[in-house]
Design a protein around this motif. Structure first.
Motif, short mmCIF file in Angstrom:
data_model
loop_
_atom_site.label_atom_id
_atom_site.label_comp_id
_atom_site.label_asym_id
_atom_site.label_seq_id
_atom_site.Cartn_x
_atom_site.Cartn_y
_atom_site.Cartn_z
N LYS A 299 -29.44 -28.98 -25.31
CA LYS A 299 -29.50 -29.95 -26.40
C LYS A 299 -28.11 -30.18 -26.99
O LYS A 299 -27.23 -29.33 -26.93
N ARG A 300 -27.92 -31.34 -27.59
CA ARG A 300 -26.73 -31.63 -28.38
C ARG A 300 -27.16 -32.43 -29.61
O ARG A 300 -28.24 -33.04 -29.64
N VAL A 301 -26.31 -32.42 -30.59
CA VAL A 301 -26.63 -33.14 -31.82
C VAL A 301 -26.61 -34.64 -31.57
O VAL A 301 -25.70 -35.15 -30.90
N ASP A 302 -27.59 -35.34 -32.09
CA ASP A 302 -27.64 -36.80 -32.00
C ASP A 302 -26.83 -37.35 -33.16
O ASP A 302 -27.28 -37.39 -34.31
N GLU A 303 -25.59 -37.74 -32.86
CA GLU A 303 -24.70 -38.21 -33.92
C GLU A 303 -25.24 -39.46 -34.61
O GLU A 303 -25.05 -39.63 -35.83
N ASP A 304 -25.91 -40.33 -33.87
CA ASP A 304 -26.45 -41.56 -34.47
C ASP A 304 -27.48 -41.25 -35.55
O ASP A 304 -27.63 -41.99 -36.53
N PHE A 305 -28.20 -40.12 -35.36
CA PHE A 305 -29.23 -39.75 -36.32
C PHE A 305 -28.65 -39.52 -37.71
O PHE A 305 -29.30 -39.77 -38.74
N GLU A 307 -25.76 -40.88 -38.88
CA GLU A 307 -24.94 -41.96 -39.38
C GLU A 307 -25.57 -42.56 -40.64
O GLU A 307 -26.80 -42.69 -40.72
#
Length: 309
Positions: A299-305, A307
């Protein structure tokens, strides 16, 4: 007690099969569990894939010692001690581990194959990783290293299994592999030719419905000590000429000499040479003779989430 790591199990495994007879792995595990005093709770421990921790560690101890030539797989889930294994036991070592196994070139070659596979053949879904990683990289890099080492061990076992079968098995296997790789397409077909009158050609892949585009296959089941040389490639080219074909794939469970590869590069026909290591790497990649055991998702962090709206 805590279940020992796989390297700590190597010497007990060797001692359990020291009589030189064939031993079922299930019997070896039972004897080891009794000898080590493992409790029902210890044996009930599971890895994330659901397999027992103890069984998994015995499996890897056996796998590594097979690669080093201390053990030999004689049939499914059955092993026996080799002469090299007897020599190791005669030394009365305090332990057997990867450092000891590294004295053998076969084991070092096996370890190197895992690294080479990362460069030569990309893998798809992951299988159960090897029980350790020597990488000092990131967790993602260590996981990739472990997956490649696990797949290299599977590929090595595949090669041994193929060499133990009759030549016809290899001839049919390579056609199945080429089909799995997409050769033949929806309109084409693969045909086994390994019989009297085949002029040395073991199979043909028809790339179109009319058979105008054909790729012929030659498969040789040889041991590691029998490399394929230039004369055999010349004979294959002659067979292609007799079939009015200009494309061929020569596959062996051994390897090709430099002279054979040089000749294949210079002839007008388009030739592809696949040795035993490449063959089994492709089998792992295209799921021929193997099954997916476990898939890992990073998993990785969803940066768009995160914003601002």
């Amino acid at each position: 007690m805590t279940v020992p790591d796989y390297q700590s199990l190597m010497l007990p495994v060797l001692r359990a099969v020291a009589d030189g007879n064939e031993h079922r792995l299930a019997d070896v595990r039972r004897l080891l569990a009794e000898h080590l005093g493992l409790t029902d709770e210890d044996l009930a421990l599971r890895i994330r894939s659901g397999a027992p921790v103890f069984d998994n560690r015995v499996h890897w101890a056996v796998t590594y010692m097979v690669q080093a030539g201390l053990l030999r797989r004689t049939k499914r889930a059955v092993v026996e001690l080799t002469e090299r294994g007897r020599e190791v036991l005669a030394e009365e070592p305090s332990s057997v581990d990867n450092v000891l196994l590294s004295r053998y070139p076969e084991f070092l070659e096996f370890k190197m194959r895992a690294r080479e596979r990362q460069q030569d053949v990309p893998t798809g879904a992951a299988t159960t990783p090897a029980p350790h990683s020597t990488s000092s990289g990131t967790p993602r890099e260590q996981l990739a290293d472990a997956v490649e080492e696990a797949n290299a061990a599977v590929a090595a076992e595949l090669l041994n299994r193929i060499r133990d079968r009759e030549p016809t098995f290899l001839e049919q296997l390579v056609l199945q592999l080429l089909t799995a790789m997409g050769y033949g397409g929806r309109a084409g077909a693969a045909e086994h030719l390994g019989r009297s009158g085949d002029q040395g050609l073991d199979g043909v892949i028809r790339q179109d419905a009319l058979g105008l585009d054909r790729v012929y296959v030659q498969a040789k089941r040889y041991g590691a000590d029998h490399p394929v040389g230039r004369p055999e490639i010349q004979a294959f080219v002659g067979a292609l000429h007799g079939a009015q074909a200009d494309r061929g794939v020569f596959i062996t469970t051994s390897r090709f000499t430099d002279d054979a590869r040089d000749y294949a590069d210079r002839v007008p026909a388009r030739l592809v040479l696949i040795d035993g290591l490449r063959l089994t790497a492709l089998m792992v990649l295209h799921n021929v003779g193997v099954q997916d055991e476990q898939t890992f998702t990073i998993k990785r962090v969803d940066e768009d989430f995160f914003e601002p709206a």
